[in-house]
Design an enzyme around this catalytic site. Structure first.
Site, PDB file in Angstrom:
ATOM      1  N   GLU A 139     -12.514  48.041  32.612  1.00 46.50           N
ATOM      2  CA  GLU A 139     -12.742  46.732  33.067  1.00 46.50           C
ATOM      3  C   GLU A 139     -11.503  45.937  33.115  1.00 46.50           C
ATOM      4  O   GLU A 139     -10.493  46.303  32.347  1.00 46.50           O
ATOM      5  CB  GLU A 139     -13.951  45.901  32.017  1.00 46.50           C
ATOM      6  CG  GLU A 139     -15.158  46.831  31.893  1.00 46.50           C
ATOM      7  CD  GLU A 139     -16.029  46.817  32.947  1.00 46.50           C
ATOM      8  OE1 GLU A 139     -15.634  46.233  34.070  1.00 46.50           O
ATOM      9  OE2 GLU A 139     -16.808  47.782  33.187  1.00 46.50           O
ATOM     10  N   HIS A 161     -21.073  47.177  33.575  1.00 46.52           N
ATOM     11  CA  HIS A 161     -19.775  46.473  33.286  1.00 46.52           C
ATOM     12  C   HIS A 161     -19.364  46.515  32.072  1.00 46.52           C
ATOM     13  O   HIS A 161     -18.771  45.528  31.377  1.00 46.52           O
ATOM     14  CB  HIS A 161     -19.814  45.289  33.938  1.00 46.52           C
ATOM     15  CG  HIS A 161     -19.803  45.034  35.487  1.00 46.52           C
ATOM     16  ND1 HIS A 161     -19.004  45.855  36.263  1.00 46.52           N
ATOM     17  CD2 HIS A 161     -20.830  44.378  36.380  1.00 46.52           C
ATOM     18  CE1 HIS A 161     -19.387  45.741  37.473  1.00 46.52           C
ATOM     19  NE2 HIS A 161     -20.383  44.865  37.572  1.00 46.52           N
TER      20      HIS A 161
END
Length: 203
Positions: free
Chosen positions: A11, A157
């Site tokens: 990320e 995510h």
């Protein structure tokens, strides 16, 4: 020794808006699954950004991540050392969903003057998926797994969950490839019983 396949997801930090001069994305979370034969090893950590140390509000909201979490994360140097350990243990194949993970890792290493930790084969599974199913557009990770009638692992995510989901899609695609290879078009000899034909002609 069998090849290690590494499923990895990062990320990244992101700017508040479009006009942030000189901004570049930095790795702020890593999720990794290393598979060798029947053995699996997971690694997950937040990573402290080196240059743009304060996360934007947009980044924190989008990734559901806090400044405190990344401040307590490992350094980029420690991350590169960790990834290098897998590379040095033998030949490895690195599998990601999309090409951004390796692009950002390379850029982060160049800016920090750190060696790029991988030297083996790279697989962009999203492109393999696109070619395999003949899609015109690249498909998002969780849309791809849902198209298989499955659910993603954990939360989208979240780096380790996305790495695990990438691994599951990889397994499904490899299984479909094996099935297609086994059921390739048969020859006329496979379809016609020539022994019965010869018996008929001999009468």
């Amino acid at each position: 020794m069998s090849k290690t396949t590494i499923f990895i997801d990062f990320e990244f930090s992101m700017p508040e808006g479009r006009g942030h001069k000189g901004f570049f994305p930095e790795i702020i979370e890593v999720g990794l699954l290393a598979v060798q034969g029947g053995r699996q090893e997971q690694f997950s950590s937040y990573v402290k950004p080196r240059v743009f140390k304060r996360l934007s509000r947009r980044c924190k909201n989008f990734l559901n991540i806090s400044q405190h979490q990344v401040d307590r994360g490992i350094s980029l140097h420690s991350l590169v050392e960790k990834l290098s350990e897998y590379n040095e243990a033998g030949t490895c194949k690195v599998v990601t969903w999309g090409n951004m993970d390796m692009k950002v890792l390379k850029q982060n290493c160049q800016i920090a003057k750190l060696p790029f930790p991988f030297s083996g084969e790279f697989v962009d599974l999203s492109m393999e998926y696109k070619r395999f199913f003949g899609d015109r557009n690249q498909t998002g990770l969780w849309k791809a797994v849902q198209e298989y009638g499955k659910d993603g692992t954990g939360k989208h995510h979240k780096a380790l969950d996305d790495a695990m989901t990438t691994y599951h899609i990889y397994q499904l695609v490899e299984k479909d490839k094996e099935y297609l290879n086994q059921s390739e078009s048969t020859t006329i000899g496979d379809r016609v019983d020539f022994s019965a034909l010869r018996s008929f002609l001999a009468q």
